[in-house]
Scaffold this motif. Structure first.
Motif, mmCIF file in Angstrom:
data_model
loop_
_atom_site.group_PDB
_atom_site.id
_atom_site.type_symbol
_atom_site.label_atom_id
_atom_site.label_comp_id
_atom_site.label_asym_id
_atom_site.label_seq_id
_atom_site.Cartn_x
_atom_site.Cartn_y
_atom_site.Cartn_z
ATOM 1 N N ARG A 7 0.856 -1.191 0.000
ATOM 2 C CA ARG A 7 0.000 0.000 0.000
ATOM 3 C C ARG A 7 0.894 1.243 0.000
ATOM 4 O O ARG A 7 1.720 1.430 0.907
ATOM 5 C CB ARG A 7 -0.924 -0.028 1.212
ATOM 6 C CG ARG A 7 -1.722 1.252 1.374
ATOM 7 C CD ARG A 7 -2.895 1.075 2.317
ATOM 8 N NE ARG A 7 -4.063 0.528 1.599
ATOM 9 C CZ ARG A 7 -5.274 0.451 2.128
ATOM 10 N NH1 ARG A 7 -5.491 0.858 3.363
ATOM 11 N NH2 ARG A 7 -6.270 -0.029 1.424
ATOM 12 N N VAL A 8 0.708 2.074 -1.036
ATOM 13 C CA VAL A 8 1.505 3.299 -1.193
ATOM 14 C C VAL A 8 0.612 4.506 -0.920
ATOM 15 O O VAL A 8 -0.478 4.621 -1.505
ATOM 16 C CB VAL A 8 2.074 3.415 -2.628
ATOM 17 C CG1 VAL A 8 2.916 4.687 -2.779
ATOM 18 C CG2 VAL A 8 2.896 2.179 -2.989
ATOM 19 N N LEU A 9 1.071 5.399 -0.074
ATOM 20 C CA LEU A 9 0.389 6.687 0.145
ATOM 21 C C LEU A 9 1.189 7.770 -0.563
ATOM 22 O O LEU A 9 2.376 7.963 -0.277
ATOM 23 C CB LEU A 9 0.312 6.988 1.646
ATOM 24 C CG LEU A 9 -0.141 8.412 2.024
ATOM 25 C CD1 LEU A 9 -1.557 8.696 1.532
ATOM 26 C CD2 LEU A 9 -0.044 8.611 3.543
ATOM 27 N N HIS A 10 0.545 8.449 -1.507
ATOM 28 C CA HIS A 10 1.188 9.554 -2.224
ATOM 29 C C HIS A 10 0.610 10.876 -1.734
ATOM 30 O O HIS A 10 -0.587 11.128 -1.874
ATOM 31 C CB HIS A 10 0.959 9.405 -3.740
ATOM 32 C CG HIS A 10 1.410 10.607 -4.532
ATOM 33 N ND1 HIS A 10 0.751 11.062 -5.645
ATOM 34 C CD2 HIS A 10 2.461 11.435 -4.353
ATOM 35 C CE1 HIS A 10 1.385 12.120 -6.129
ATOM 36 N NE2 HIS A 10 2.416 12.379 -5.358
ATOM 37 N N ILE A 11 1.472 11.706 -1.151
ATOM 38 C CA ILE A 11 1.066 13.053 -0.746
ATOM 39 C C ILE A 11 2.081 14.042 -1.313
ATOM 40 O O ILE A 11 3.160 13.662 -1.779
ATOM 41 C CB ILE A 11 0.948 13.213 0.787
ATOM 42 C CG1 ILE A 11 2.300 12.972 1.463
ATOM 43 C CG2 ILE A 11 -0.125 12.298 1.333
ATOM 44 C CD1 ILE A 11 2.304 13.348 2.951
ATOM 45 N N SER A 12 1.734 15.314 -1.262
ATOM 46 C CA SER A 12 2.632 16.320 -1.834
ATOM 47 C C SER A 12 2.348 17.695 -1.245
ATOM 48 O O SER A 12 1.331 17.905 -0.587
ATOM 49 C CB SER A 12 2.450 16.366 -3.357
ATOM 50 O OG SER A 12 3.568 16.976 -3.966
ATOM 51 N N VAL A 27 -0.114 1.397 5.865
ATOM 52 C CA VAL A 27 0.603 1.911 4.690
ATOM 53 C C VAL A 27 2.038 1.371 4.717
ATOM 54 O O VAL A 27 2.712 1.411 5.746
ATOM 55 C CB VAL A 27 0.607 3.457 4.692
ATOM 56 C CG1 VAL A 27 1.507 4.001 3.582
ATOM 57 C CG2 VAL A 27 -0.814 3.984 4.528
ATOM 58 N N ASP A 28 2.492 0.850 3.564
ATOM 59 C CA ASP A 28 3.842 0.295 3.475
ATOM 60 C C ASP A 28 4.864 1.316 3.007
ATOM 61 O O ASP A 28 6.025 1.273 3.406
ATOM 62 C CB ASP A 28 3.866 -0.883 2.485
ATOM 63 C CG ASP A 28 2.955 -2.010 2.937
ATOM 64 O OD1 ASP A 28 3.254 -2.608 3.992
ATOM 65 O OD2 ASP A 28 1.945 -2.281 2.261
ATOM 66 N N VAL A 29 4.439 2.183 2.084
ATOM 67 C CA VAL A 29 5.386 3.118 1.459
ATOM 68 C C VAL A 29 4.752 4.505 1.381
ATOM 69 O O VAL A 29 3.598 4.640 0.945
ATOM 70 C CB VAL A 29 5.753 2.667 0.022
ATOM 71 C CG1 VAL A 29 6.819 3.598 -0.570
ATOM 72 C CG2 VAL A 29 6.243 1.222 -0.004
ATOM 73 N N LEU A 30 5.506 5.522 1.783
ATOM 74 C CA LEU A 30 5.088 6.914 1.622
ATOM 75 C C LEU A 30 5.875 7.513 0.467
ATOM 76 O O LEU A 30 7.108 7.433 0.443
ATOM 77 C CB LEU A 30 5.384 7.702 2.910
ATOM 78 C CG LEU A 30 5.201 9.221 2.812
ATOM 79 C CD1 LEU A 30 3.729 9.582 2.694
ATOM 80 C CD2 LEU A 30 5.833 9.918 4.024
ATOM 81 N N LEU A 31 5.172 8.115 -0.497
ATOM 82 C CA LEU A 31 5.828 8.879 -1.562
ATOM 83 C C LEU A 31 5.437 10.339 -1.381
ATOM 84 O O LEU A 31 4.254 10.684 -1.436
ATOM 85 C CB LEU A 31 5.385 8.384 -2.947
ATOM 86 C CG LEU A 31 5.847 9.243 -4.141
ATOM 87 C CD1 LEU A 31 7.367 9.294 -4.237
ATOM 88 C CD2 LEU A 31 5.243 8.728 -5.445
#
Ligand SMILES: [Fe+2]
Ligand SMILES: [Fe+2]
Length: 294
Positions: free
Chosen positions: A3-8, A62-66
């Motif tokens: 599970r990837v969470l993409h924030i910016s 969540v496994d990965v934060l981008l």
């Protein structure tokens, strides 16, 4: 499943009390005025929003934060320090992190201030294919997911300009990365700060956009299964289908009051289901599947 969470564009606009006044004898004087008069009311709660995101990420595994850049407003050292502090709960809640700078983090000059605060999170699993320091970063997660992070931000000392460009040496590295056997069969998420397209599907302006958007899209056409994830435009949207060679996901500004959130990618073998993360009355929740990469 990963599970990837993409924030910016979390824009932690704090720490100015420790910035020497001489720092503002350039474009930052305009940026600071804009901040005080307009932006601050949207971002003064950014650390609290990031803490809530950390709680959500823990509960939702969540496994990965981008994080695709613009962690600060004016890229000063005290701001970068404040951003690191505000991001710490989220960085501790998620096992893996991929991070890159936005134009606000290297506002008027490219020095090592960003690396000094976030350098421990910059790494690549294919160092032999990095052509520009650590860039492009290639990160391999499990058997089914790769993230390729490109640095497209640059300093913009001119007052009316906030555009970006992928350095040619990074563009030149991408074909060999996308063809590398280690990426074969994986869902490939390409992360960068600048958006090749606005939500309308049109190119961004010369002053605000990505100079070589067409070149980046063309080389990303090699990605058979994946998407390009970006920030910079403070509006959450996605685009897919011809003439785009791959889907585009803009996370918007993840801490902007009233627009908090991002995208969540659930990646399994040969497939990613994408849901929108949004916030209502301080509570984060996921939408139904908005897009599927398969
Ligand atoms: Fe931004
Ligand atoms: Fe930006």
């Amino acid at each position: 499943m990963k599970r990837v969470l993409h924030i910016s564009d979390v824009h932690v606009e704090q720490g100015f009390g420790q910035v020497p006044w001489t720092t503002f004898l350039d474009k930052r004087a305009v940026g600071l005025t804009n901040l005080v008069l307009r932006r601050r009311r949207f971002y003064h709660d950014a650390p609290r929003v990031l803490a809530s995101l950390a709680e959500w990420a823990t509960g939702e595994s969540v496994d990965v934060l981008l994080l695709t850049g613009d962690l600060t407003a004016l890229g000063t050292e005290p701001e970068l320090r404040a951003a690191r502090l505000a991001l710490t709960p989220l960085l501790e809640a998620v096992p893996e992190v991929v991070i890159l700078p936005g134009n606000h983090d290297i506002y008027v000059k490219r020095d090592l201030a960003f690396e000094n605060r976030f350098g421990d999170l910059l790494r690549t699993d294919l160092p032999e294919l990095a052509t520009d320091g650590v860039w492009p970063q290639v990160r391999l997660f499990g058997d089914d997911l790769a993230i390729v992070a490109i640095e497209s931000a640059r300093p913009n000392p001119e007052i009316r300009r906030s555009s970006g460009c992928v350095p040619q040496v990074q563009l030149d590295a991408l074909p060999a990365i996308f063809e590398h056997p280690a990426l074969a069969g994986r869902v490939i998420l390409v992360g960068t700060h600048y958006a090749p397209r606005r939500a309308s599907g049109r190119r961004d302006s010369l002053e605000h956009g990505l100079d070589n958007a067409e070149e980046l899209l063309q080389v990303c056409g090699q990605v058979e299964l994946g998407a390009l994830l970006h920030g910079h435009i403070h509006r959450r949207f996605f685009l897919q289908g011809p003439p785009l060679p791959l889907p585009l996901f803009g996370a918007g500004s993840s801490t902007h009051r009233g627009h908090e959130g991002g995208w969540v990618f659930d990646v399994t073998h040969g497939r990613a289901d994408v849901r929108e993360l949004s916030c209502n009355a301080g509570v984060f929740s996921l939408s139904d599947v908005r897009a599927t990469l398969a």
